[in-house]
Design a protein around this motif. Structure first.
Motif, PDB file in Angstrom:
ATOM      1  N   PHE A  39       0.827  -1.206   0.000  1.00 13.62           N
ATOM      2  CA  PHE A  39       0.000   0.000   0.000  1.00 13.62           C
ATOM      3  C   PHE A  39       0.862   1.257   0.000  1.00 13.62           C
ATOM      4  N   ALA A  42       1.959   1.593  -3.571  1.00 12.45           N
ATOM      5  CA  ALA A  42       0.840   2.073  -4.395  1.00 12.45           C
ATOM      6  C   ALA A  42       0.581   3.554  -4.145  1.00 12.45           C
ATOM      7  N   GLY A  43       0.686   3.987  -2.893  1.00  3.39           N
ATOM      8  CA  GLY A  43       0.510   5.399  -2.578  1.00  3.39           C
ATOM      9  C   GLY A  43       1.588   6.256  -3.205  1.00  3.39           C
ATOM     10  N   LEU A  46       0.620   6.529  -6.783  1.00  3.84           N
ATOM     11  CA  LEU A  46      -0.501   7.452  -6.975  1.00  3.84           C
ATOM     12  C   LEU A  46      -0.064   8.907  -6.890  1.00  3.84           C
ATOM     13  N   ALA A  82      -3.775   4.970  -0.619  1.00  7.11           N
ATOM     14  CA  ALA A  82      -3.929   3.811  -1.511  1.00  7.11           C
ATOM     15  C   ALA A  82      -4.951   2.834  -0.946  1.00  7.11           C
ATOM     16  N   CYS A  85      -8.422   3.993  -1.647  1.00  8.26           N
ATOM     17  CA  CYS A  85      -8.814   3.736  -3.034  1.00  8.26           C
ATOM     18  C   CYS A  85      -9.135   2.260  -3.273  1.00  8.26           C
TER      19      CYS A  85
END
Length: 110
Positions: A39, A42-43, A46, A82, A85
């Motif tokens: 995560f 992923a953050g 993003l 993340a 989302c």
């Protein structure tokens, strides 16, 4: 700890089984650290941030949890973004997968 107390209060407020909620929290705890890294990555993706070395962050989390928030708080916040989302689609998918099982078990008991 604070999460255990909050979970117990929330379970009691909602009329759920407090022991089952605490057992569920304790069973899920190993997965928190396991899914923390994906995560965070992923953050970072993003937010278009350069990935940081996770070795230093994990060592910092183990050594001084509060100090890790000062040093890596932004990255942990990106991990939370993340998760925000990803949570709705994951919840919807798990709901659709588990609902037929629950209905079948409910019909068996009636």
């Amino acid at each position: 700890t604070v999460p255990t107390i909050l979970l117990g209060l929330l379970a009691k407020l909602l009329g759920l089984s407090v022991p089952a909620a605490v057992i569920g929290l304790n069973a899920a705890t190993p997965f928190f650290m396991t899914f923390l890294v994906p995560f965070i990555r992923a953050g970072e993706w993003l937010a278009a941030k350069e990935p940081l070395s996770l070795d230093g962050m994990m060592d910092s989390l183990r050594a001084d949890f509060a100090g890790a928030f000062q040093t890596f708080g932004g990255r942990l916040g990106l991990g939370f973004l993340a998760w925000l989302c990803a949570a709705p689609p994951l919840f919807a998918a798990s709901y659709m997968a588990i609902r037929p099982i629950c209905r079948a078990l409910d019909q068996r008991t009636q």
